[in-house]
Enzyme design. Structure first.
Site, PDB file in Angstrom:
ATOM      1  CG  ASP A   4      10.484  12.240   5.555  1.00 36.03           C
ATOM      2  OD1 ASP A   4      10.497  13.167   4.717  1.00 36.03           O
ATOM      3  OD2 ASP A   4      10.484  11.045   5.239  1.00 36.03           O
ATOM      4  CE  LYS A  35       6.842   3.172   6.374  1.00 37.86           C
ATOM      5  NZ  LYS A  35       6.808   4.603   6.405  1.00 37.86           N
ATOM      6  CB  VAL A  72       3.607   0.666   3.798  1.00 39.57           C
ATOM      7  CG1 VAL A  72       2.601   0.549   4.928  1.00 39.57           C
ATOM      8  CG2 VAL A  72       4.621   1.750   4.101  1.00 39.57           C
ATOM      9  CB  ILE A 109      -1.011   0.030   1.173  1.00 37.43           C
ATOM     10  CG1 ILE A 109      -0.313  -0.218   2.508  1.00 37.43           C
ATOM     11  CG2 ILE A 109      -2.151  -0.938   0.962  1.00 37.43           C
ATOM     12  CD1 ILE A 109      -1.250  -0.129   3.697  1.00 37.43           C
ATOM     13  N   GLY A 110       2.144   1.108   0.029  1.00 39.47           N
ATOM     14  CA  GLY A 110       2.964   2.316  -0.054  1.00 39.47           C
ATOM     15  C   GLY A 110       4.439   1.988  -0.024  1.00 39.47           C
ATOM     16  CE  LYS A 111       9.085  -0.307  -3.463  1.00 40.02           C
ATOM     17  NZ  LYS A 111       8.166  -1.399  -3.785  1.00 40.02           N
ATOM     18  N   GLY A 112       8.169   4.044   1.054  1.00 37.51           N
ATOM     19  CA  GLY A 112       8.752   5.284   1.556  1.00 37.51           C
ATOM     20  C   GLY A 112      10.237   5.124   1.752  1.00 37.51           C
ATOM     21  N   GLY A 113      10.849   6.176   2.227  1.00 35.48           N
ATOM     22  CA  GLY A 113      12.287   6.173   2.436  1.00 35.48           C
ATOM     23  C   GLY A 113      12.736   5.042   3.342  1.00 35.48           C
ATOM     24  CG  PHE A 114      12.289   5.279   7.213  1.00 35.64           C
ATOM     25  CD1 PHE A 114      13.557   5.265   7.764  1.00 35.64           C
ATOM     26  CD2 PHE A 114      11.583   6.460   7.186  1.00 35.64           C
ATOM     27  CE1 PHE A 114      14.093   6.419   8.297  1.00 35.64           C
ATOM     28  CE2 PHE A 114      12.114   7.614   7.719  1.00 35.64           C
ATOM     29  CZ  PHE A 114      13.379   7.593   8.274  1.00 35.64           C
TER      30      PHE A 114
END
Ligand SMILES: *[C@@H]1O[C@H](CO)[C@@H](O)[C@H](O)[C@H]1NC(C)=O
Ligand SMILES: *[C@@H]1O[C@H](CO)[C@@H](O)[C@H](O)[C@H]1NC(C)=O
Ligand SMILES: *[C@@H]1O[C@H](CO)[C@@H](O)[C@H](O)[C@H]1NC(C)=O
Ligand SMILES: *[C@@H]1O[C@H](CO)[C@@H](O)[C@H](O)[C@H]1NC(C)=O
Ligand SMILES: *[C@@H]1O[C@H](CO)[C@@H](O)[C@H](O)[C@H]1NC(C)=O
Ligand SMILES: *[C@@H]1O[C@H](CO)[C@@H](O)[C@H](O)[C@H]1NC(C)=O
Ligand SMILES: *[C@@H]1O[C@H](CO)[C@@H](O)[C@H](O)[C@H]1NC(C)=O
Ligand SMILES: *[C@@H]1O[C@H](CO)[C@@H](O)[C@H](O)[C@H]1NC(C)=O
Ligand SMILES: *[C@@H]1O[C@H](CO)[C@@H](O)[C@H](O)[C@H]1NC(C)=O
Length: 888
Positions: A698, A602, A588, A580-585
């Site tokens: 962030d 995450k 997800v 459901i998502g992609k982030g720097g860390f």
């Protein structure tokens, strides 16, 4: 003989001045009701008391009846022998202006001794307010009773109003009022600045020879001794080290402790209250007072009702520690149990304890522009009415002659002003036109002179204007006449005022609003910013150095088992089925727990150099951070190379996607403001409600999540702590991922403070206003601030504001928000507003927008103003019906 006593007294006073001299910094001590100009040093405390005339204009001085006074009552503290009583007006306020000003934490103590001062022998009952929020109800059981109430809260403005409100149950009075500045790092709660603490009990445990107000208590607290037959007292005469403990309990208090007489029994404290929703905070003071042998140990667990409050704890010899509950303790019945662990040879101890009741500070003060306008009117006409404290607050207690509109959490607005027969002289003040929601203005029966001014036309909601029986001259402005003729305005003027339309219609028309002056001050800052942006671009390739991460030492870790194994994570996410998502860390995934609740998982990339131990500690810490505008943690996984954080799932995804999606067509200006306010509240909490403060680092629209009902929550807070960015590739991705949000000053100086988050928040606010992403995709990608600023310079607001709003918004509200966003994104961090101010301004934007949409949707506002509010329903309990701690 006489001489000796006198010398003793002088020596004593010198000593008192010496001890308290450096401690009394910032103290305000008012002996209410004392004679004018009579400032004295109190013999018992050495504290300097002042009369009240510098703090209040109303009320009358009285002495308590001699029956209750010295020498009939030898123990009577001097400040309580007189009082100030308030037979007139339903609200009377002291205005305290502490030198350290707003944003600081204060302890305020009010004392009341009735002592039959009025000869009526009738005990009054009244309320005391901390600004516009109810602090306590004051009740007496007998004329000789001294009622003392204390509140600990943060000053929201430089002036603190302490108001006494007449409930119709007798004349309010007050005997003494004291303010003590506290160290901002103590008495923290999960509510940040939005709640205060009212003292419930403050106990010096194990003390047997009396209660006290100790000279070495730098905060001048009052401690009651507390001891039980099933306890033993243990004490030390060696000084206890308070150096690392901001609470600074006085030596006499911390040097005494109690232990259970029977080694295997726990120490228990119990209290109860009628209201099951009462929220308490407990602060336990602990210091080892016995020198233990090498082979001895003292270790204990502390629990509340059943759940543990802390991990096993060993007090350090002659070192003070304060343990507090990580969250409010909610309920009617409360048990604190301190019991020894199995490996402990010695029984538990307790040196002192404080118990506080939480009071939400959720009532708003009047809209600031209305306050300024009405204050100007008050000063200009020297109005002798009883106008004190906040104009509209507390609810039901607005200034005489004003009618206010209350609307939930939005600041109240003045909608009617009646100054008939108030001896007004001079011309009609321009300040009236600043009361932008005014519907009714009655200035009849005064001695006003000059013309009926044109600025009254600016009051676009004005429906009633009475200027009869004045000495006004000239003509009535056309617009007013037109509105009167159209039946929109009931206008009453004297005959001598020429109500013919004498000026040409063009000169009387409302001038077009000119936006440029409002925004001009931000322009020079903008130029500087653009320059910095260029420098920043040039430097982009340079590596970011390791950043300092504030580390936090909390003794209390939430104990509920929230650690998940990798196998459990696999099961929850159905083998990482749905991204459901992609982030720097990391990535997800969507997940579902056994009980059916949806979660977001995450997965953190495993390349961190941080050990698993630190990860666990930080993850546990983050779970103690709780606020409704922060995405809450469900748990974490720390299993070999696999690290994950598990959050609550937010049905509407993140704000960035939402804004770029077709759904955003339905996102009105009001909804956008609600989202901005939610996010600002979350950030404000991280900055000002967490000790030590958490800097998000962030903040971006992709990290603001939306629930089903579009409530916004901030995600990924504290991640930078869990996962310091010391890995090269990781830094690159973070910087790439947050280009556009990154504070240029932080980038250049590497000096982090919470204003960096304010910068990023400013960009998010611009996204909400413009509907554009942080980097606008023109032919050349361009920074959003860079995209907005030339348009603003031209005064071209229309092309800045999101087209999808279709012009359906209050122009002033949008302008104020734009101005705020530009202030947040000022290149110099010191010029940016703090989040608490940003929040306040956003609420005013919302108030403006709400009053417009209300006007649009419902027409007139009468129903709302006549609605009655009962403030006594809001607050549940007064101090009287509480029972104190007792052991079982
Ligand atoms: C109080 O002091 C001020 C200034 O010193 C003086 O003007 C005033 O008369 C005094 N008032 C009384 C009642 O003594
Ligand atoms: C209260 O008592 C003091 C001392 O006896 C006296 O000076 C003062 O005038 C009295 N105040 C009132 C209001 O009666
Ligand atoms: C209690 O006793 C200690 C030691 O005897 C003494 O120093 C202290 O002043 C006493 N405190 C009070 C409040 O009487
Ligand atoms: C407040 O307390 C902390 C320790 O908790 C201390 O480091 C700090 O210096 C104190 N601040 C002031 C102004 O005393
Ligand atoms: C001490 O407490 C334990 C457990 O409650 C009890 O079994 C024991 O009899 C008590 N000892 C005394 C001397 O009262
Ligand atoms: C602890 O050590 C002391 C001597 O240092 C000894 O007398 C005592 O019995 C020991 N206690 C225990 C429980 O071992
Ligand atoms: C004290 O708490 C720890 C965990 O916080 C727990 O493991 C231990 O069993 C507790 N001890 C007692 C005697 O309950
Ligand atoms: C203003 O107050 C007076 C009495 O104080 C009242 O007669 C008058 O109607 C009021 N005006 C308005 C507009 O309510
Ligand atoms: C303030 O909080 C109390 C509960 O603490 C609640 O009953 C009341 O409705 C709230 N008032 C506002 C204006 O939100």
């Amino acid at each position: 003989m006489m001489m000796e006593i006198y010398i003793c007294y002088i020596l004593w006073m010198l000593c008192a001045i010496f001890v308290h001299g450096q401690l009394q910094q910032g103290f305000i001590s008012i002996d209410c009701g004392t004679s004018v100009n009579f400032t004295y040093l109190d013999i018992d405390t050495g504290i300097s008391y002042a009369p009240d005339e510098a703090y209040i204009d109303n009320g009358i001085n009285k002495n308590i009846s001699s029956e209750y006074a010295y020498p009939n009552n030898l123990n009577l503290p001097y400040p309580l022998s007189d009082l100030r009583s308030f037979p007139l007006g339903n609200k009377n306020c002291y205005t305290l202006k502490p030198p350290v000003g707003k944003g600081n934490l204060y302890l305020i103590r009010a004392s009341f001794l009735y002592g039959n001062y009025d000869g009526l022998n009738k005990l009054p009952e009244f309320d005391i307010y901390f600004d516009v929020n109810l602090w306590s109800s004051i009740k007496f059981s007998e004329a000789s009773e001294t009622v003392i109430t204390e509140i600990i809260g943060i000053a929201q403005s430089d002036n603190i109003h302490i108001c006494l409100v007449n409930k119709g149950l007798g004349t309010p009075f007050i005997s003494a009022l004291e303010l003590r500045p506290l160290n901002n790092s103590i008495y923290d709660t999960e509510f940040g600045t939005s709640a205060s603490l009212v003292l419930f009990q403050r106990l010096d445990v194990g003390s047997t020879n009396g209660s006290g107000r100790y000279k070495d208590d730098i905060y001048d607290r009052l401690w009651s001794s507390y001891m039980l037959p099933t306890w033993d007292s243990i004490t030390t005469s060696t000084a206890i080290n308070n150096n690392n403990n901001g609470y600074q309990a006085p030596q006499e208090v911390i040097q005494t402790a109690a232990r259970p007489a029977n080694d295997s029994e726990p120490l228990r404290l119990y209290w109860s209250i009628d209201d099951p929703n009462s929220q308490f905070y407990v602060y336990l003071y602990l210091a080892e007072v016995e020198q233990l042998e090498k082979n001895q140990s003292r270790k204990f667990n502390i629990s509340w009702n059943d759940p543990p409050l802390s991990t096993p704890f060993s007090p350090r010899y002659l070192h003070a520690t304060t343990i507090s509950s990580p969250r409010a303790l909610v309920g009617k019945e409360h048990w604190i149990s301190i019991y020894k662990t199995e490996d402990s040879a010695l029984p538990p101890i307790l040196n002192a304890v404080e118990i506080y009741l939480v009071k939400q500070l959720n009532e708003s003060s009047t809209f600031s522009e209305d306050v300024d306008a009405v204050m100007n009117v008050k000063t200009m006409y020297k109005i002798s009415k009883h106008w004190v404290g906040d104009p509209c607050g507390p609810k039901n207690y607005s200034w005489e002659g004003l009618i206010c509109q209350y609307n939930g959490s939005v600041p109240p607005r003045i909608i009617s002003m009646n100054l008939t027969s108030c001896d007004l002289t001079g011309t009609i003040a321009a300040s009236f036109a600043k009361l932008s929601l005014l519907e009714s203005l009655d200035l009849s029966n005064n001695s006003l002179t000059g013309p009926v001014p044109e600025f009254l036309e600016e009051l676009k909601y004005l429906k009633f204007l009475n200027l009869k029986n004045n000495q006004l001259s000239g003509s009535v402005p056309t617009a007013l006449i037109e509105r009167s003729e159209a039946g929109l305005l009931t206008l009453s003027v004297d005959d001598q005022v020429d109500d013919q339309n004498v000026c040409s219609s063009s000169s009387c028309k409302n001038k077009k609003t000119n936006y440029v002056p409002i925004l001009a001050p931000t322009m020079s800052a903008l130029v500087l910013f653009i320059a910095l942006l260029v420098i920043w671009k040039l430097r982009r390739r340079r590596k970011s150095a390791k950043e300092l991460v504030v580390s936090s030492k909390k003794h209390i870790i939430v104990s509920k088992k929230r650690q998940f194994t990798y196998a459990e994570v696999l099961k929850i996410t159905n083998n990482f089925n749905t991204v459901i998502g992609k982030g720097g860390f990391g990535t997800v995934y969507h997940g579902q727990r056994a009980d059916g609740t949806h979660v977001a998982v995450k997965m953190l990339s495993a390349s961190s150099s941080q050990g698993p131990k630190e990860f666990q500690t930080e993850a546990e810490l983050l779970m103690t951070v709780y606020h409704r505008n922060l995405a809450s943690f469900v748990g974490y996984c720390d299993d070999g190379d696999n690290m994950a954080l598990i959050y609550e799932y937010m049905a509407n995804g993140n704000l960035k996607d939402y804004l770029s999606d077709t759904r955003s067509h339905t996102l009105s200006w009001e909804m956008r403001l609600h989202i901005a306010i939610d996010a600002a509240q979350g950030l404000e909490y991280l900055h000002h409600g967490c000790k030590p403060p958490i800097i998000h680092r962030d903040v971006k629209s992709a990290n603001i999540l939306l629930s089903e009902s579009l409530d916004a929550k901030i995600a990924d807070f504290g991640l930078s702590k869990v996962f310091p960015s010391d890995n090269q590739s990781h830094v690159e991705t973070t910087v790439m991922g947050t280009t556009g949000y990154l504070d240029p000053e932080y980038y250049n100086s590497r000096k982090l403070n919470e204003k960096s988050d304010v910068f990023s928040f400013g960009i998010v606010l611009l996204e909400l206003i413009t509907g554009q992403p942080a980097i606008v995709k023109n032919d050349e990608p361009i920074h959003l601030v860079h995209w907005v600023s030339p348009k603003l310079e031209m005064g071209d607001i229309e092309s800045v504001v999101d087209k999808r709003l279709q012009g359906d918004f209050d122009v002033n509200s949008i302008l104020k928000a734009l101005e705020l966003a530009m202030t947040c994104t000022t290149p110099t961090s010191s010029q940016r507003a703090a989040m608490s101010l940003v929040l306040l301004e956003l609420k005013e934007c919302l108030a403006m927008e709400l009053s417009r949409s209300q006007e649009k949707n419902m027409g007139l506002r009468e129903e709302i103003t006549t609605k009655s509010y009962n403030s006594s329903e809001v607050y549940s309990k007064d101090i009287d019906s509480m029972t104190g701690p007792l052991a079982r």
